[in-house]
Design a protein around this motif. Sequence first.
Motif, mmCIF file in Angstrom:
data_model
loop_
_atom_site.group_PDB
_atom_site.id
_atom_site.type_symbol
_atom_site.label_atom_id
_atom_site.label_comp_id
_atom_site.label_asym_id
_atom_site.label_seq_id
_atom_site.Cartn_x
_atom_site.Cartn_y
_atom_site.Cartn_z
ATOM 1 N N GLY A 141 40.599 -9.291 28.344
ATOM 2 C CA GLY A 141 41.876 -8.781 28.842
ATOM 3 C C GLY A 141 42.721 -9.769 29.611
ATOM 4 N N ASP A 158 47.119 -6.276 30.491
ATOM 5 C CA ASP A 158 47.663 -5.093 31.123
ATOM 6 C C ASP A 158 49.062 -5.356 31.716
ATOM 7 N N LYS A 203 49.244 -4.779 22.332
ATOM 8 C CA LYS A 203 48.113 -5.361 23.057
ATOM 9 C C LYS A 203 47.532 -6.557 22.326
#
Length: 415
Positions: A99, A394, A7
């Motif tokens: 994100g 994501d 991530k």
Amino acid sequence: MSNAELKNEIPSLVSRLIQLPSVNPPGYTINVASFIRDWLSERGFTSETKEYAKDKPNVIARVGRGRPVLILNGHMDVVPPGDESRWVYPPFSGKIVEGRVYGRGATDMKGGLAVIMMVFAELAPLIERQGSGTLIFSATADEETGGHPGVEALVREDALIGDAAVVAEPSGSSRYYIGEKGLCQVKIVTRGRPAHGSLPVLGENAIMKLTRAITRAEELINEFNKGIKLPSELVNAIRNSAEVYLEAARASGLNLTLSDFEGVVGTVSFNPGVIRGGSKINMVPDYAELELDMRIPPGVSPNQVINHLRSGLCGAADVEVLDTSEPNYTSPSDTIVRLIHEGIEKTLGSTPKPIIVTGATDGRYLRARGIPTVVYGPGELALAHAYNEYVTVDDLVKTHDVMLYTIKRFFGIPA
Ligand SMILES: [Zn+2]
């Protein structure tokens, strides 16, 4: 690599790639290519550079030996940023916020490029140990203007040949593309006889002839579309595609129906794009032309469409060919397609949808060479080429996980 590490690692790699502008035109890929070569070499991989146009190198790296050979591909060039004041974050900042990684190319397709770089580096030791099978990483030039000194040249020169390929263009993590429409761009030309505008009866008006020819051409294409037999294995993919396009249209407030889009994906589309004719208001024009863009579905060839137009116009207008390309697809039952499908099911727990896209990717050159090719990568088609383009962390992680699964299974490594 753990999910938490990924991530951080993948988004920061995307961000660094965005910070190296490779805007096309002109499409110079030297900076991105040299960054990728260094990145690979820091991890112990050697790479080759193949250059078919000045300052537009392609980078290729391989691990393992023998067959089967799986190609991972992504293009390094991006489209221009447009009006930079319309970007919330500067287009080449690669800003990571909440994100998302922002910047020109985030979705199309430095996100996908970063994913295949990571996947290649992570799987290399496993593939070496496996003993049979080769994984090829390829970062290529010039996709945004046709891929000629990129994938097209590499395939022609046998520098990029394999048993299957994954092109990491933005499909989004829960969909994959198995085919694309072909191209049939023609010019319809009418000629007349000049005369003074006050006495049109003495002349023959090329613009009036052209307007009649356009109406007739549209009728001819509608008639042609009624006779199209789509490959039966693509019926589902065409419905899925129509749903995806419909969803996007509704999101932007357009009131269209599923059958409008089934029509677009599964038939020959008709778009008069440019019209020219006449030179002066008080003259009867002796020349007029239309540039007509038609996209053709799998199962139809550009020549069939051109022949139908020519015979139907019966000499009332000339049809000159500007550019054509064959529609192409890889069967939903092909190994690489099944493995991506299975990878999405097993890794993400969702039922994926195969799609046919209306535009072209470099996948067409691989398919033309008989290489089964699936398009799968992070991002959303609607964000490609848009202002404030971004890719979500994501989606980067999900597509990474699916590819890892797919590639391991392809080489018979326990997933
Ligand atoms: Zn692209």
